[in-house]
Design a protein around this motif. Structure first.
Motif, PDB file in Angstrom:
ATOM      1  N   ILE A  89      -4.830  20.929 -13.353  1.00  0.00           N
ATOM      2  CA  ILE A  89      -5.149  19.773 -12.504  1.00  0.00           C
ATOM      3  C   ILE A  89      -4.669  18.492 -13.171  1.00  0.00           C
ATOM      4  N   GLU A  90      -4.983  18.343 -14.456  1.00  0.00           N
ATOM      5  CA  GLU A  90      -4.565  17.146 -15.194  1.00  0.00           C
ATOM      6  C   GLU A  90      -3.042  17.028 -15.255  1.00  0.00           C
ATOM      7  N   LYS A  91      -2.370  18.153 -15.439  1.00  0.00           N
ATOM      8  CA  LYS A  91      -0.906  18.166 -15.497  1.00  0.00           C
ATOM      9  C   LYS A  91      -0.306  17.693 -14.167  1.00  0.00           C
ATOM     10  N   GLU A  92      -0.844  18.209 -13.058  1.00  0.00           N
ATOM     11  CA  GLU A  92      -0.360  17.836 -11.729  1.00  0.00           C
ATOM     12  C   GLU A  92      -0.615  16.361 -11.441  1.00  0.00           C
ATOM     13  N   VAL A  93      -1.801  15.886 -11.792  1.00  0.00           N
ATOM     14  CA  VAL A  93      -2.148  14.480 -11.544  1.00  0.00           C
ATOM     15  C   VAL A  93      -1.247  13.550 -12.349  1.00  0.00           C
ATOM     16  N   TYR A 131       0.826  -1.194   0.000  1.00  0.00           N
ATOM     17  CA  TYR A 131       0.000   0.000   0.000  1.00  0.00           C
ATOM     18  C   TYR A 131       0.865   1.251   0.000  1.00  0.00           C
ATOM     19  N   LYS A 132       0.353   2.277  -0.661  1.00  0.00           N
ATOM     20  CA  LYS A 132       1.058   3.548  -0.735  1.00  0.00           C
ATOM     21  C   LYS A 132       0.055   4.685  -0.550  1.00  0.00           C
ATOM     22  N   SER A 133       0.565   5.794  -0.076  1.00  0.00           N
ATOM     23  CA  SER A 133      -0.261   6.984   0.082  1.00  0.00           C
ATOM     24  C   SER A 133       0.431   8.150  -0.612  1.00  0.00           C
ATOM     25  N   LEU A 134      -0.323   8.875  -1.443  1.00  0.00           N
ATOM     26  CA  LEU A 134       0.212  10.045  -2.135  1.00  0.00           C
ATOM     27  C   LEU A 134      -0.515  11.300  -1.691  1.00  0.00           C
ATOM     28  N   ASN A 135       0.230  12.385  -1.539  1.00  0.00           N
ATOM     29  CA  ASN A 135      -0.390  13.675  -1.217  1.00  0.00           C
ATOM     30  C   ASN A 135      -1.040  14.246  -2.472  1.00  0.00           C
ATOM     31  N   LEU A 136      -2.104  13.595  -2.872  1.00  0.00           N
ATOM     32  CA  LEU A 136      -2.846  13.956  -4.073  1.00  0.00           C
ATOM     33  C   LEU A 136      -4.324  13.751  -3.774  1.00  0.00           C
ATOM     34  N   GLY A 137      -5.055  14.845  -3.570  1.00  0.00           N
ATOM     35  CA  GLY A 137      -6.455  14.734  -3.189  1.00  0.00           C
ATOM     36  C   GLY A 137      -7.305  15.815  -3.817  1.00  0.00           C
ATOM     37  N   ALA A 138      -8.617  15.645  -3.726  1.00  0.00           N
ATOM     38  CA  ALA A 138      -9.550  16.552  -4.398  1.00  0.00           C
ATOM     39  C   ALA A 138      -9.521  17.961  -3.809  1.00  0.00           C
ATOM     40  N   VAL A 139      -9.463  18.069  -2.485  1.00  0.00           N
ATOM     41  CA  VAL A 139      -9.405  19.399  -1.856  1.00  0.00           C
ATOM     42  C   VAL A 139      -8.046  20.040  -2.111  1.00  0.00           C
ATOM     43  N   ARG A 140      -6.994  19.244  -1.988  1.00  0.00           N
ATOM     44  CA  ARG A 140      -5.628  19.755  -2.212  1.00  0.00           C
ATOM     45  C   ARG A 140      -5.502  20.355  -3.613  1.00  0.00           C
ATOM     46  N   LEU A 141      -6.020  19.656  -4.629  1.00  0.00           N
ATOM     47  CA  LEU A 141      -5.947  20.140  -6.003  1.00  0.00           C
ATOM     48  C   LEU A 141      -6.828  21.370  -6.226  1.00  0.00           C
ATOM     49  N   THR A 142      -8.010  21.370  -5.606  1.00  0.00           N
ATOM     50  CA  THR A 142      -8.908  22.515  -5.731  1.00  0.00           C
ATOM     51  C   THR A 142      -8.287  23.760  -5.113  1.00  0.00           C
ATOM     52  N   ASP A 143      -7.690  23.607  -3.941  1.00  0.00           N
ATOM     53  CA  ASP A 143      -7.034  24.741  -3.280  1.00  0.00           C
ATOM     54  C   ASP A 143      -5.893  25.293  -4.127  1.00  0.00           C
ATOM     55  N   SER A 144      -5.214  24.414  -4.857  1.00  0.00           N
ATOM     56  CA  SER A 144      -4.046  24.831  -5.650  1.00  0.00           C
ATOM     57  C   SER A 144      -4.409  25.399  -7.017  1.00  0.00           C
ATOM     58  N   TYR A 145      -5.427  24.810  -7.663  1.00  0.00           N
ATOM     59  CA  TYR A 145      -5.689  25.157  -9.060  1.00  0.00           C
ATOM     60  C   TYR A 145      -7.116  25.601  -9.362  1.00  0.00           C
ATOM     61  N   GLY A 146      -7.989  25.589  -8.374  1.00  0.00           N
ATOM     62  CA  GLY A 146      -9.366  25.996  -8.628  1.00  0.00           C
ATOM     63  C   GLY A 146     -10.024  25.121  -9.670  1.00  0.00           C
ATOM     64  N   LYS A 150       2.195  13.428 -10.700  1.00  0.00           N
ATOM     65  CA  LYS A 150       2.217  12.710  -9.420  1.00  0.00           C
ATOM     66  C   LYS A 150       2.088  11.193  -9.607  1.00  0.00           C
ATOM     67  N   LEU A 151       1.337  10.781 -10.635  1.00  0.00           N
ATOM     68  CA  LEU A 151       1.098   9.354 -10.839  1.00  0.00           C
ATOM     69  C   LEU A 151       2.097   8.700 -11.784  1.00  0.00           C
ATOM     70  N   GLU A 152       3.007   9.490 -12.332  1.00  0.00           N
ATOM     71  CA  GLU A 152       4.013   8.947 -13.241  1.00  0.00           C
ATOM     72  C   GLU A 152       4.817   7.850 -12.547  1.00  0.00           C
ATOM     73  N   SER A 153       4.862   6.679 -13.171  1.00  0.00           N
ATOM     74  CA  SER A 153       5.613   5.512 -12.672  1.00  0.00           C
ATOM     75  C   SER A 153       5.061   4.930 -11.370  1.00  0.00           C
ATOM     76  N   ARG A 154       3.879   5.377 -10.944  1.00  0.00           N
ATOM     77  CA  ARG A 154       3.297   4.859  -9.701  1.00  0.00           C
ATOM     78  C   ARG A 154       2.369   3.669  -9.950  1.00  0.00           C
ATOM     79  N   ILE A 155       1.762   3.630 -11.145  1.00  0.00           N
ATOM     80  CA  ILE A 155       0.767   2.606 -11.459  1.00  0.00           C
ATOM     81  C   ILE A 155       1.202   1.879 -12.722  1.00  0.00           C
TER      82      ILE A 155
END
Length: 294
Positions: free
Chosen positions: A173-177, A152-167, A180-185
């Motif tokens: 939002i897509e660029k950040e996601v 199991y892994k946890s990433l600091n990537l969430g709906a509120v976090r992204l909304t606060d950063s990018y509205g 963050k997910l590059e090479s993770r899945i």
């Protein structure tokens, strides 16, 4: 033994009071409120006093329910509290004011409890399942099978976090996601299971539910095509119009799009065309975990 499990998330605070009997949970009370404890935390690093007041009021209501049902409280706090510089002050204030002991848990422990809850409620779990829990401040990834979690892994990537950063800036939002997910899945999984507000809300929207029905939501299937259509529709609407969409709670309307973007990218990376929606998750996992320790 009756247990009152409270999950203090970045966006919502949920309660499940239940009593395990013969391998099943006798559900006595369920509640959900959205005080958004983690409001602006990813910019300031602190829990805001207004958010703390809103959350404390909810906890007071939940404590009354737990006491009335003669249950034992079990309270955990996830991303917002564990990231907050003033988390100790918050935890101490809740203990002194309400008599509730709040455990701030690591992302890995959050993933473990979520997976325990998921496996308690799903019968047809693949031996190569990937489970995800998209939260307000973080997303938990769990690999395992019915017998238990493997990784199991946890990433600091969430709906509120992204909304606060990018509205509402969908491209950012897509660029950040993606970053963050590059090479993770990877694409070695045969089944994708989802838990949490973003995914259950998508199911509710897909069914155009006027009121939430866990029996309809649990073990329902969402295809990637259906999810993309929902994203296309929601991203074309103003926030006020979004709040009128059936199945979408108004207090989730501003954060639903980043959550969908995370899910779609996970589906792309895993090369899985559909997701099984689980209505059981961290609250159920907390209760089974507590019982096992007695």
């Amino acid at each position: 033994m009756k247990i009152g499990a409270i999950d203090l998330g970045t966006n919502s605070v949920r309660l499940l009071v239940a009593e395990p009997k013969e391998g099943q949970l006798n559900r006595l009370a369920t509640e959900l409120r959205v005080p958004r404890l983690g409001e602006d935390i990813h910019q300031t690093g602190f829990l805001k006093q207004e958010a703390i007041k809103r959350t404390t009021k909810v906890l007071q209501e939940y404590k009354q329910i737990i006491d009335r049902l003669d249950a034992t409280p079990y309270v955990i706090a996830t991303s917002a509290v564990r990231d907050a510089r003033n988390k100790n002050e918050f935890i101490t204030a809740v203990r002194r004011g309400l008599g509730l002991d709040v455990r701030s848990i690591a992302g890995e422990e959050e993933a473990r409890l979520s997976y325990l809850g998921i496996t308690s409620g799903l019968d047809n779990l693949s031996s190569k399942a990937l489970a995800i829990d998209i939260g307000g401040g973080s997303t938990e990834f769990m690999w395992g099978k019915k017998q238990g979690i493997v990784e199991y892994k946890s990433l600091n990537l969430g709906a509120v976090r992204l909304t606060d950063s990018y509205g509402d800036n969908l491209k950012e939002i897509e660029k950040e996601v993606k970053a963050k997910l590059e090479s993770r899945i990877n694409d070695t999984y045969s089944q994708l299971v989802g838990v949490g507000g973003t995914i259950t809300t998508l199911a509710a929207i897909n069914y155009s539910l006027e009121s939430y029905d866990r029996e309809i939501i649990h073990e329902s299937i969402l295809s990637q095509e259906e999810i993309r259509e929902i994203l296309k529709k929601l991203s074309s609407l103003t926030l006020e119009k979004r709040k009128e969409v059936r199945g979408l709670s108004p207090d989730r309307a501003d954060i639903i799009i980043p959550g969908i973007v995370i899910l779609l990218e996970v589906m792309n990376k895993s090369n899985i065309a559909q997701i099984v929606v689980s209505e059981t998750g961290i609250l159920e996992g907390m209760i089974y975990d507590k019982v096992d320790k007695f």
